[in-house]
Design an enzyme around this catalytic site. Structure first.
Site, PDB file in Angstrom:
ATOM      1  N   GLY A   1      42.003  40.100  38.161  1.00  0.00           N
ATOM      2  CA  GLY A   1      41.603  39.717  39.510  1.00  0.00           C
ATOM      3  C   GLY A   1      42.392  40.456  40.576  1.00  0.00           C
ATOM      4  O   GLY A   1      42.749  41.630  40.422  1.00  0.00           O
ATOM      5  N   SER A   2      42.725  39.754  41.636  1.00  0.00           N
ATOM      6  CA  SER A   2      43.348  40.393  42.797  1.00  0.00           C
ATOM      7  C   SER A   2      44.758  40.908  42.555  1.00  0.00           C
ATOM      8  O   SER A   2      45.282  41.677  43.361  1.00  0.00           O
ATOM      9  CB  SER A   2      43.354  39.417  43.974  1.00  0.00           C
ATOM     10  OG  SER A   2      42.030  39.120  44.375  1.00  0.00           O
ATOM     11  N   THR A   3      45.398  40.485  41.452  1.00  0.00           N
ATOM     12  CA  THR A   3      46.740  41.010  41.166  1.00  0.00           C
ATOM     13  C   THR A   3      46.692  42.513  40.870  1.00  0.00           C
ATOM     14  O   THR A   3      47.726  43.182  40.895  1.00  0.00           O
ATOM     15  CB  THR A   3      47.380  40.279  39.973  1.00  0.00           C
ATOM     16  OG1 THR A   3      46.526  40.390  38.830  1.00  0.00           O
ATOM     17  CG2 THR A   3      47.600  38.804  40.297  1.00  0.00           C
ATOM     18  N   LEU A   4      45.490  43.050  40.629  1.00  0.00           N
ATOM     19  CA  LEU A   4      45.343  44.489  40.361  1.00  0.00           C
ATOM     20  C   LEU A   4      45.175  45.293  41.654  1.00  0.00           C
ATOM     21  O   LEU A   4      45.302  46.514  41.643  1.00  0.00           O
ATOM     22  CB  LEU A   4      44.139  44.725  39.439  1.00  0.00           C
ATOM     23  CG  LEU A   4      44.124  46.033  38.642  1.00  0.00           C
ATOM     24  CD1 LEU A   4      45.266  46.047  37.616  1.00  0.00           C
ATOM     25  CD2 LEU A   4      42.785  46.225  37.930  1.00  0.00           C
TER      26      LEU A   4
END
Length: 569
Positions: free
Chosen positions: A303-306
């Site tokens: 998700g957004s951690t990438l």
């Protein structure tokens, strides 16, 4: 024998022939000489056969197995140890001869000590012609003394070891356990099984009828001790991380959770927690579904951690810069709507990171293209194992050889869909961000010397990204991860869990970050799988666990605060 009759008045007498007497004495002499010669032959000239027959009755090979190696944390706290116990066998012949078998009180007491059903004990020892019956693998030493009081010859007690795990479920998924044959299964026990395993030594000894050693005759085979392992984990942090993670999984009615803490200066894993876990000392209630180390075995879409790493790929390719303003309103790609949970009309790259804009990152990702993004992701360690040495480690999935990318796939790649990672890979990536783009190998063993790193990103751009990630915690979606008096960088992640034919209704709630920003020391990733209690955003579900564990690490290692108390979070 010839007799000669002699008449002498009123009586007669028999006289033995001298020749016959001589023959008798000669025969006796020959027999005596033969016996002496035979004894001289078998005892002096050729005694080997007699010795062999005698040894066959009293000389035995005595096997001694040294204990398996210790497993400790970085400070010497014992996580796994081999405790001396006895294995128990029965000799039914002697049990009957001693009268133990026919004594109900003794048989009942023996069964209770061995934790056997008394009827089963009677069944196993019923046949008085049998000489060997196995009764129990591991018996404590104090109980072995009680058994010996009941039977001296009918019960055989052999030296053995039982693996004990003093920290129980706290380190169970990391350390693993042994199977019934003493071979490591799961975790470190399996990963380093050959190193930890001892080899049996064999001694030649004379034993009496009670199997007691009377005389040692020498060594037939020399054994070796199992090697000791000192892990990189700090049990103080491991215990706390496990407690916080377990609490979060229960409070959020989640399927599972993982947390990994890395020392960014060395790549050493300081905590590696799983929930739910299991008690490695209780085999009766062992559940293999809770035994795997999800930190390295389970993969998920980050998700957004990438987003920070995708953004670095765009900056490296000069596809954008920090001052460009993007349209972050919802838009349609291949008939599907791309939208934000935190809506805004426009923003720079820093704004997109701070407020976790899917639309902004989708536009950036589509502009850069998946090939360049894959190159950068690969350099950060995604798509390959971390070489931690832990058994079952998954390499994740990048799809870097994919020939066709649809526009929607290009768009969703920008906010962490279409690739799969492990918690450990993601933690290593954020440790690399904390190090200014310097990537260190991950280690589950305590290191004596600092490792050599590799630069995988432009340090100046990573420094800018660190400041952007600080705003996520200070002003953006990661506020629940903020720590008093410390500058924290982090990123929330909330990704739907893939299911057959698409995506289900549950989420992976993630928070990844590092601290303190002025001189980063620790990187931490917390992942909660499928929370069902109402909350599902990564910042809300995993952020508080991050804050608690990171705070503990900073305090425990006396890391100097880098923010004044009255400064804004």
């Amino acid at each position: 024998m010839a007799l000669k009759q002699v008449n002498d008045g009123n009586y007669s007498r028999l006289q033995v022939s001298t020749t016959r007497i001589a023959i008798v004495w000669f025969s006796v002499g020959c027999l005596f000489i033969y016996i002496l010669a035979r004894l001289f032959w078998i005892q002096v000239l050729y005694p080997e056969n007699l010795i062999r027959e005698g040894n066959a009755r009293v000389v035995r090979n005595y096997h001694y197995e040294p204990p398996r190696g210790l497993i400790t944390d970085r400070n010497g706290k014992i996580l796994a140890i081999s405790v001396p116990v006895k294995s128990v066998e029965a000799d039914p012949k002697f049990l009957h001869e001693e009268g133990v078998y026919d004594d109900p009180s003794k048989m009942k007491k023996l069964a209770a000590i061995l934790e056997l059903d008394v009827n089963e004990l009677y069944k196993k020892t019923k046949d008085p012609t049998r000489r060997y019956v196995h009764l129990k693998h591991y018996l404590e030493m104090d109980k072995a003394k009680e058994v010996r009081k009941i039977s001296k010859t009918g019960i055989i007690l052999n030296d053995s070891y039982r693996r004990h795990y003093p920290t129980g479920e706290i380190n169970a998924n990391l350390v693993g356990l042994l199977n019934g044959d003493g071979v490591g299964v799961y975790g470190v026990e399996q990963s380093f099984n050959s190193y930890l395993t001892s080899t049996t030594s064999t001694q030649l000894a004379k034993k009496d009828r009670y199997n007691h050693i009377v005389e040692n005759l020498g060594t037939v085979k020399k054994g070796s001790l199992g090697g000791n392992l000192m892990l990189s984990v700090d049990n103080r942090l491991q215990e706390y991380a496990h407690a916080m993670l377990k609490q979060a999984v229960e409070e959020n009615d989640a399927d599972s959770g993982t947390a990994t803490l890395i020392d960014v200066k060395t790549g050493e894993i300081l905590a590696l927690a799983n929930a739910p876990s299991f008690d490695p000392n209780d085999r009766k209630h062992f559940d293999s579904t809770n035994a795997k180390n999800r930190v390295v075995t389970d993969i998920f879409e980050p998700g957004s951690t990438l987003k920070p790493i995708v953004a670095l790929a765009a900056l490296e390719a000069k596809a954008t810069n920090w001052s460009e303003v993007f349209d972050t309103r919802p838009f349609i790609v291949d008939g599907k709507m791309v939208r934000d949970s935190h809506a805004m009309a426009q923003g720079t790259l820093a704004d997109i990171i701070q407020y976790s804009s899917n639309t902004g990152m989708a536009r950036i990702s589509m502009r850069v293209g998946p090939q360049k993004i894959m190159q950068v992701l690969t350099r950060f360690g995604f798509g390959s194992k971390t070489d931690s040495g832990l058994v079952g480690e998954n390499s994740g999935r990048l799809n870097e050889n994919r020939k066709f990318w649809s526009e929607i796939d290009k768009a969703t790649l920008g906010f962490g869909y279409g690739v799969a990672v492990t918690n450990l890979q993601l933690t290593q990536a954020y440790a690399t961000l904390a190090n200014g783009g310097m990537k260190y190998p991950v280690s589950i063993l305590r290191l004596k010397n600092p490792p050599k790193g590799t630069i995988v990103a432009q340090p100046n751009q990573v420094a800018n990204m660190q400041r952007a990630l600080e705003t996520v915690v200070a002003e953006g979606t990661g506020g629940k991860a903020a720590i008093d008096r410390y500058r924290v960088a982090g990123k929330t992640g909330t990704a739907k869990i893939a299911s057959v034919g698409g995506y289900g209704k549950y989420y992976m709630s993630t928070f990844a970050g590092f601290a303190p920003i002025s001189n980063p020391r620790f990187a931490l990733v917390v992942v909660i799988s499928a929370p069902k209690a109402g909350k599902f955003y990564g910042g809300v579900v995993s952020g508080p666990v991050f804050r608690a564990v990171m705070s503990k690490a900073l305090q425990l290692y006396n890391i100097k605060p880098d923010r004044e108390k009255n400064e804004k979070n």
